[in-house]
Design a protein around this motif. Structure first.
Motif, PDB file in Angstrom:
ATOM      1  N   VAL A   1      -8.920   3.677  -5.401  1.00  0.00           N
ATOM      2  CA  VAL A   1      -8.222   4.006  -4.168  1.00  0.00           C
ATOM      3  C   VAL A   1      -9.129   3.886  -2.950  1.00  0.00           C
ATOM      4  O   VAL A   1      -8.673   3.526  -1.856  1.00  0.00           O
ATOM      5  CB  VAL A   1      -7.582   5.415  -4.235  1.00  0.00           C
ATOM      6  CG1 VAL A   1      -6.468   5.445  -5.249  1.00  0.00           C
ATOM      7  CG2 VAL A   1      -8.622   6.481  -4.535  1.00  0.00           C
TER       8      VAL A   1
ATOM      9  N   SER B   1      -2.086  12.980  -5.153  1.00  0.00           N
ATOM     10  CA  SER B   1      -2.220  11.527  -5.019  1.00  0.00           C
ATOM     11  C   SER B   1      -3.268  10.990  -5.981  1.00  0.00           C
ATOM     12  O   SER B   1      -3.075   9.949  -6.618  1.00  0.00           O
ATOM     13  CB  SER B   1      -2.604  11.151  -3.585  1.00  0.00           C
ATOM     14  OG  SER B   1      -1.625  11.557  -2.671  1.00  0.00           O
TER      15      SER B   1
ATOM     16  N   ASN C   1      -4.993   7.403  -1.789  1.00  0.00           N
ATOM     17  CA  ASN C   1      -4.911   8.856  -1.962  1.00  0.00           C
ATOM     18  C   ASN C   1      -5.451   9.593  -0.744  1.00  0.00           C
ATOM     19  O   ASN C   1      -5.873  10.741  -0.837  1.00  0.00           O
ATOM     20  CB  ASN C   1      -5.629   9.308  -3.236  1.00  0.00           C
ATOM     21  CG  ASN C   1      -7.140   9.173  -3.140  1.00  0.00           C
ATOM     22  OD1 ASN C   1      -7.676   8.475  -2.275  1.00  0.00           O
ATOM     23  ND2 ASN C   1      -7.852   9.831  -4.031  1.00  0.00           N
TER      24      ASN C   1
ATOM     25  N   ARG D   1       6.392   4.763 -12.121  1.00  0.00           N
ATOM     26  CA  ARG D   1       6.172   4.686 -10.674  1.00  0.00           C
ATOM     27  C   ARG D   1       7.474   5.009  -9.934  1.00  0.00           C
ATOM     28  O   ARG D   1       7.492   5.762  -8.964  1.00  0.00           O
ATOM     29  CB  ARG D   1       5.679   3.295 -10.279  1.00  0.00           C
ATOM     30  CG  ARG D   1       5.614   3.072  -8.768  1.00  0.00           C
ATOM     31  CD  ARG D   1       5.309   1.616  -8.432  1.00  0.00           C
ATOM     32  NE  ARG D   1       5.585   1.362  -7.021  1.00  0.00           N
ATOM     33  CZ  ARG D   1       6.767   1.065  -6.524  1.00  0.00           C
ATOM     34  NH1 ARG D   1       7.826   0.976  -7.345  1.00  0.00           N
ATOM     35  NH2 ARG D   1       6.933   0.844  -5.232  1.00  0.00           N
TER      36      ARG D   1
ATOM     37  N   TYR E   1       0.851  -1.183   0.000  1.00  0.00           N
ATOM     38  CA  TYR E   1       0.000   0.000   0.000  1.00  0.00           C
ATOM     39  C   TYR E   1       0.890   1.237   0.000  1.00  0.00           C
ATOM     40  O   TYR E   1       1.775   1.382   0.847  1.00  0.00           O
ATOM     41  CB  TYR E   1      -0.896   0.015   1.240  1.00  0.00           C
ATOM     42  CG  TYR E   1      -2.011  -1.003   1.215  1.00  0.00           C
ATOM     43  CD1 TYR E   1      -3.284  -0.662   0.744  1.00  0.00           C
ATOM     44  CD2 TYR E   1      -1.800  -2.299   1.662  1.00  0.00           C
ATOM     45  CE1 TYR E   1      -4.314  -1.590   0.732  1.00  0.00           C
ATOM     46  CE2 TYR E   1      -2.825  -3.239   1.648  1.00  0.00           C
ATOM     47  CZ  TYR E   1      -4.078  -2.884   1.186  1.00  0.00           C
ATOM     48  OH  TYR E   1      -5.098  -3.806   1.179  1.00  0.00           O
ATOM     49  N   GLU E   2       0.624   2.159  -0.943  1.00  0.00           N
ATOM     50  CA  GLU E   2       1.440   3.357  -1.035  1.00  0.00           C
ATOM     51  C   GLU E   2       0.621   4.520  -1.571  1.00  0.00           C
ATOM     52  O   GLU E   2      -0.369   4.336  -2.275  1.00  0.00           O
ATOM     53  CB  GLU E   2       2.667   3.120  -1.926  1.00  0.00           C
ATOM     54  CG  GLU E   2       2.340   2.686  -3.350  1.00  0.00           C
ATOM     55  CD  GLU E   2       3.578   2.323  -4.157  1.00  0.00           C
ATOM     56  OE1 GLU E   2       4.640   2.071  -3.553  1.00  0.00           O
ATOM     57  OE2 GLU E   2       3.477   2.297  -5.399  1.00  0.00           O
ATOM     58  N   ASP E   3       1.048   5.713  -1.204  1.00  0.00           N
ATOM     59  CA  ASP E   3       0.404   6.950  -1.631  1.00  0.00           C
ATOM     60  C   ASP E   3       1.473   7.794  -2.310  1.00  0.00           C
ATOM     61  O   ASP E   3       2.563   7.983  -1.766  1.00  0.00           O
ATOM     62  CB  ASP E   3      -0.177   7.668  -0.402  1.00  0.00           C
ATOM     63  CG  ASP E   3      -1.052   8.853  -0.760  1.00  0.00           C
ATOM     64  OD1 ASP E   3      -0.604   9.703  -1.567  1.00  0.00           O
ATOM     65  OD2 ASP E   3      -2.167   8.961  -0.211  1.00  0.00           O
ATOM     66  N   TYR E   4       1.179   8.311  -3.500  1.00  0.00           N
ATOM     67  CA  TYR E   4       2.186   9.049  -4.266  1.00  0.00           C
ATOM     68  C   TYR E   4       2.577  10.380  -3.630  1.00  0.00           C
ATOM     69  O   TYR E   4       3.533  11.020  -4.081  1.00  0.00           O
ATOM     70  CB  TYR E   4       1.706   9.266  -5.706  1.00  0.00           C
ATOM     71  CG  TYR E   4       1.783   8.008  -6.533  1.00  0.00           C
ATOM     72  CD1 TYR E   4       2.986   7.586  -7.093  1.00  0.00           C
ATOM     73  CD2 TYR E   4       0.654   7.209  -6.740  1.00  0.00           C
ATOM     74  CE1 TYR E   4       3.073   6.427  -7.841  1.00  0.00           C
ATOM     75  CE2 TYR E   4       0.722   6.039  -7.487  1.00  0.00           C
ATOM     76  CZ  TYR E   4       1.932   5.651  -8.030  1.00  0.00           C
ATOM     77  OH  TYR E   4       2.006   4.490  -8.766  1.00  0.00           O
TER      78      TYR E   4
ATOM     79  N   SER F   1      -2.689   1.442  -4.700  1.00  0.00           N
ATOM     80  CA  SER F   1      -2.560   2.898  -4.542  1.00  0.00           C
ATOM     81  C   SER F   1      -3.606   3.437  -3.576  1.00  0.00           C
ATOM     82  O   SER F   1      -4.754   2.998  -3.561  1.00  0.00           O
ATOM     83  CB  SER F   1      -2.725   3.599  -5.895  1.00  0.00           C
ATOM     84  OG  SER F   1      -1.678   3.269  -6.771  1.00  0.00           O
TER      85      SER F   1
ATOM     86  N   ALA G   1      -2.590   8.540  -9.096  1.00  0.00           N
ATOM     87  CA  ALA G   1      -3.276   7.249  -9.111  1.00  0.00           C
ATOM     88  C   ALA G   1      -4.071   7.071 -10.402  1.00  0.00           C
ATOM     89  O   ALA G   1      -4.080   5.987 -11.002  1.00  0.00           O
ATOM     90  CB  ALA G   1      -4.196   7.120  -7.899  1.00  0.00           C
TER      91      ALA G   1
END
Length: 251
Positions: free
Chosen positions: A207, A136, A117, A159, A81-84, A115, A140
């Motif tokens: 998301v 985010s 946000n 990415r 799990y990641e958020d830009y 992803s 996404a």
């Protein structure tokens, strides 16, 4: 004796015309500077060292799955799990993406990238989207279109760039910038157009589903998170998440 000039006289008219021309020139110069700044950001990707990958990519169940054709039943599966907009996610990517890529290419690891946000200000990022922010959500939405293309190399490298260069892109890029960046990394015309035309809100379903999945499995939402069999990796505070690849592979 001094006299008051007629405001409609030719002299004043000429002054006003000159002022109008000057304002137009200033606007053009400012627009050019902004355009050049934006172009410099995305054109720089032309020198970015794109990595070759052996992995395959698919988009399903709101996740981008990265795996090798060699992956068998013994391959370990995790959710990432990641958020830009998350600087800690960027740090994790810089520290562990190399190990993760090698393990995926060797068929030892399958990663479902999910992803988020929530750092846009709410569960689905709508608050920031309304204020024309929402980095985010934009990222996404762009990466969802990249994932739909099936181009694993493009996905991996865009990415990677976004995670490793957050200070250059955060709240600075719009969808056209994401599209230009993808193009500079070899995206085909259809993918570039899809990114350009992607409505940021279209990423919300994906998301939001990931937000709800993470919350239901663990009781909280934060990033970055590595989840294996419904549990966080690492499982205790004495071990760093920077060691997650070794931990899941039991090295």
């Amino acid at each position: 004796m001094s006299t008051v000039k007629d405001p409609n006289s030719k002299g004043n008219s000429g002054f006003l015309w000159g002022l109008a021309v000057l304002l137009v020139i200033v606007a053009v110069v400012i627009g050019y500077i902004v355009y050049q700044g934006r172009s410099a950001q995305t054109d720089a990707l032309g020198d970015y060292a794109a990595e070759d990958v052996n992995m395959e990519m698919s988009l399903a169940d709101n996740a981008v799955t990265l795996k090798s054709a060699e992956a068998g039943k013994e391959a370990v599966e995790v959710d990432l799990y990641e958020d830009y907009s998350c600087p800690h996610c960027g740090d994790l990517a810089k520290e562990t993406d190399g190990q993760m890529k090698d393990a995926i290419d060797e068929g030892k690891l399958i990663v479902h990238v999910r992803s988020l946000n929530f750092l846009d200000g709410s569960q689905n990022g709508l608050e920031s989207i309304k204020s024309n922010k929402g980095h985010s959500s934009k990222a996404a939405a762009a990466m969802e279109q990249v994932a739909k293309s099936g181009d694993a190399k493009l996905y991996w490298n865009l990415r990677k760039y976004l995670m490793e260069n957050q200070s250059k892109v955060y709240d600075k890029w719009d969808m056209a910038d994401f599209a230009d960046a993808a193009k500079s990394l070899g995206a085909d015309k259809d993918t570039v157009t899809a990114i350009q035309e992607a409505k940021v809100g279209e990423g919300n379903e994906l998301v939001t589903a990931n937000y709800e999945k993470l919350e239901s499995e663990t009781g909280s939402v934060s990033s970055p998170r590595i989840i294996k069999d419904g549990k966080d990796i690492p499982e205790d505070e004495n071990t760093s998440i920077m060691e997650w690849v070794d931990l899941v592979l039991d090295k």
